[in-house]
Design an enzyme around this catalytic site. Structure first.
Site, PDB file in Angstrom:
ATOM      1  N   GLU A 322       0.789  -1.240   0.000  1.00  0.00           N
ATOM      2  CA  GLU A 322       0.000   0.000   0.000  1.00  0.00           C
ATOM      3  C   GLU A 322       0.816   1.282   0.000  1.00  0.00           C
ATOM      4  O   GLU A 322       0.530   2.208   0.755  1.00  0.00           O
ATOM      5  CB  GLU A 322      -0.948  -0.009   1.209  1.00  0.00           C
ATOM      6  CG  GLU A 322      -1.932  -1.140   1.172  1.00  0.00           C
ATOM      7  CD  GLU A 322      -2.920  -1.104   2.325  1.00  0.00           C
ATOM      8  OE1 GLU A 322      -4.118  -1.250   2.059  1.00  0.00           O
ATOM      9  OE2 GLU A 322      -2.508  -0.939   3.483  1.00  0.00           O
TER      10      GLU A 322
HETATM   11  C1  ACM Z   1      -2.356  -5.302   3.993  1.00  0.00           C
HETATM   12  O1  ACM Z   1      -3.439  -5.680   4.421  1.00  0.00           O
HETATM   13  N1  ACM Z   1      -2.194  -4.055   3.596  1.00  0.00           N
HETATM   14  C2  ACM Z   1      -1.205  -6.202   3.905  1.00  0.00           C
END
Ligand code: ACM
Length: 721
Positions: A322
């Protein structure tokens, strides 16, 4: 008192009618189910004279301590007064009740032999293993076999040959979003050991907190944690506690995104000037370390050198998930670096960062693990990919020579039902990969993200569902009987509570706090009909921060509410069987009467408990829905049919009732709707709201995330979209 009695009656009936497939008789109450179980005749009777001898070259201190814990639990479970010598004298001698033998001491590392055989006869118990770790697994099986009933305290005569299906069976605990004190971590390690999990993945740094003392860069923990971090001593204590149970501890320090807490104390690491503050909200945030400066890698080399020494596991997780890349794109020097190196986008820049990280970790003797975003051809196949966005990444990685573990489908923070996780197999029979690539699928991990849990509630999100996930990782693929899983889970849950886990008991404490009253039976009955909203809905329905209370009804409520599930099963059974089964009819009536009367018992409590007012209308709906359900049940039991005019207003009420309140949703809407529709007979099937393809299942367990990947978590983490 009355409520308790009714509830108890309903529960007893359910146990009686619950279908247990004949082939599962051999699963006993074991979870995970062993590879092979052969029941013999008779049983071993456990008495106060029970004694154990530990022998073989694998009779390590760890195994002796494990036997000591087993005896302590056996005594606690049975209230038998063992003699002090029972605990103190574990040497081989004649006439012992049980012998435990291990051929060698095992290493707490990936792929160690965890197999064992356990033989119980009327004469005694024999546990044999290659390693002391395998023997520890067998001790847990023995404890689960101990039965207390009218025959006394017995262990069934049995021959068990067991070994895990996957070598990597993990639970991730997020200590960053909400700090989890050492005792919380330890009790969960005990729970993990009880169900044969062998990796604790510790998510230790994220935007909301940097949780490890660091000698080289003390401003990491001093400025990034609000004083809530683990000292080096505590880290060592947890690692030793885990190793005593044959559990690896793999730390995760999430980079290059999720990095706010790093740059609070060291803004020079960041891609934008700062200053930075610890993040208090949930979501995806921009602070990102600068991957273009050599100083960043010097810092990280020193940092990971220290952590590599502190954490002795072969693997170290660098996150990698992310990263929005926004702070990189907004920085002219970083853009220039990308141009000079021919990186088309921030994704390629992150690939460069991952390669540099891999070199650093390798230099410190570690194999790098990362979320699936890090997968790229330049990385050596010694790394491990943790797949969270879908299993495709896992199979793709395995096909390209990388080992991987599955977490997609094991996000226990999303409040999905146990059977959803249970049936999610890292390697189903039809997995689109070669037999060779399949060997690189090492197993999986349940992930306990901690935006919406604190030390008081975390156990209730992990347990008992994680026991079923542990079975998926340990037991043969064909072990998939959901009814039998739920039957055993009920019992395993009590055993886990006996170990000190707080998933069962904290609910009543939380209810007492909410109502400021002692009699919480009716509140408990109410919670049996509701569950917290699922997937990423909680963060979307109401903005939360790290200061938000986690003491509301939604926090006391449990995933996979067992009464509602049992009711659904009863209704399914009645509809399938044409309403002739009097036991099932009585069971369904018992639940509906209990729920119908419940709101009246709660009215007084709602009047004086402002914190509960957000769910008062849900409780009223439970009562009304149950009244409709009872009426439908009587019509059906009498072999009559209802009119459409009777049906329509009731369906309208149901539709309104499925609307969540206080981030709780009713779990009895769908089965009552089915009852009502069936009560109208043939003509019900084309009634709007009753058609086969129409469901009120918004309020029932959703088996599929509605969004996946970056967009999904971003929405969830409080971006307010
Ligand atoms: C995640 O849930 N961003 C690994």
């Amino acid at each position: 008192m009355k409520l308790r009695m009714i509830a108890a009656t309903a529960a007893a009936t359910i146990a009686w009618t619950s279908p247990v497939a004949a082939e599962n008789a051999a699963t006993l109450d074991l979870m995970p189910v062993p590879r092979s179980t052969e029941l013999g005749a008779g049983a071993y009777i456990v008495g106060a004279d029970f004694s154990v001898a530990v022998e073989g070259a694998g009779a390590t201190d760890r195994l002796r301590a494990g036997v000591g814990r087993m005896l302590r639990r056996l005594s606690d479970h049975t209230s038998l007064f063992f003699q002090p010598a029972t605990f103190l004298d574990l040497s081989a001698r004649d006439g012992v009740s049980m012998t435990v033998s291990a051929a060698r001491g095992g290493a707490v590392e990936l792929g160690e032999d965890e197999s064992y055989t356990l033989t119980v006869t009327a004469e005694g118990v024999r546990l044999e293993a290659v390693t002391d770790i395998g023997a520890l697994r067998g001790l847990q099986t023995l404890l689960q076999l101990v039965t207390l009933d009218e025959r006394g305290i017995t262990v069934p005569a049995v021959e068990i040959t067991d070994a895990p299906r996957f070598p990597w069976r993990g639970l991730m605990i997020d200590s960053s979003r909400h700090f989890m004190p050492v005792d919380v971590v330890k009790r969960n390690l005990d729970g993990m050991a009880a169900v044969k999990l062998n990796v604790m993945h510790w998510h230790l740094a994220d935007d909301q907190g940097f949780r490890v003392e660091c000698l080289a860069f003390p401003k990491l923990h001093q400025m990034g944690s609000d004083g809530r971090y683990y000292t080096r001593h505590q880290i060592r204590e947890v690692i030793a506690f885990a190793a005593e149970r044959g559990i690896r501890v793999m730390p995760e320090f999430d980079l290059p995104g999720h990095a706010t807490s790093w740059v609070v104390g060291y803004p020079e690491l960041a891609s934008q000037p700062g200053p930075y503050e610890i993040e208090r909200g949930w979501g995806i945030f921009k602070p990102t370390v600068d991957p273009t400066r050599e100083e960043t890698y010097q810092f990280l080399d020193t940092f990971f050198g220290e952590m590599a020494e502190l954490f002795d596991d072969d693997f170290l997780h660098i996150g990698g998930d992310e990263n929005t890349g926004e702070h990189w794109n907004d920085n002219a020097e970083i853009r220039e670096f990308m141009e000079e190196n021919g990186y088309a986008d921030t994704h390629e820049l992150q690939q460069y960062f991952s390669q540099r990280m891999q070199t650093i970790l390798e230099g410190h003797g570690k194999r790098m693990v990362g979320w699936d975003e890090i997968l790229q051809p330049e990385l050596p196949t010694s790394i491990v990919i943790q797949s969270w966005r879908g299993r495709e990444a896992l199979y793709e990685a395995a096909g390209r020579g990388y080992s991987g573990i599955l977490s997609n489908g094991y996000y226990i923070d999303l409040i999905q039902p146990t059977d959803f996780h249970y049936l999610n197999d890292p390697l189903p029979e039809d997995a689109p990969i070669s037999a060779e690539a399949a060997k690189r699928v090492l197993g999986g991990e349940a992930t306990m993200w901690a935006e919406f849990v604190n030390p008081e509630t975390v156990d209730s999100r992990i347990w008992p569902r994680t026991a079923a996930i542990a079975e998926r990782f340990w037991s043969p693929r064909h072990v998939r009987d959901v009814d039998d899983m739920y039957r055993r889970l009920d019992r395993v849950s009590l055993r886990l509570e006996g170990l000190g886990l707080q998933h069962e008991r904290n609910q009543r404490m939380m209810l007492r706090r909410l109502c400021q009253c002692r009699d919480v039976d009716a509140l408990e009955v109410f919670l049996g009909t509701v569950e917290p909203v699922k997937i990423y809905n909680r963060g979307q329905q109401r903005k939360h921060t790290s200061f938000s209370p986690l003491t509301r009804a939604v926090d006391a409520a449990r995933p996979d509410a067992s009464p509602a599930r049992r009711f659904r099963q009863a209704i399914d059974g009645l509809i399938d069987g044409g309403f002739h089964d009097t036991d099932l009819l009585e069971e369904a009536r018992s639940w509906l009467r209990l729920w119908q009367e419940n709101h009246a018992a709660l009215e007084e409590i709602f009047r004086s408990s402002p914190a509960l007012s957000e769910v008062e209308s849900l409780s009223r709906d439970v009562s009304e829905i149950s009244l409709s359900g009872l009426a439908a049940l009587e019509i059906l039991a009498d072999g009559e049919t209802a009119s459409r005019d009777w049906l329509r207003p009731r369906l309208d009420r149901l539709r309104a009732a499925k609307e969540p309140r206080g981030q709780l949703e009713l779990m009895i809407v769908e089965p009552v709707k089915r009852l009502l529709c069936v009560a109208v007979g043939e003509k019900g099937s084309d009634e709007p709201g009753c058609r086969a393809d129409e469901s009120m299942a918004e309020a029932a367990p959703s088996h599929r995330p509605r969004c996946l990947g970056l967009a999904c978590r971003g929405r969830y983490r409080g971006s307010g979209l």
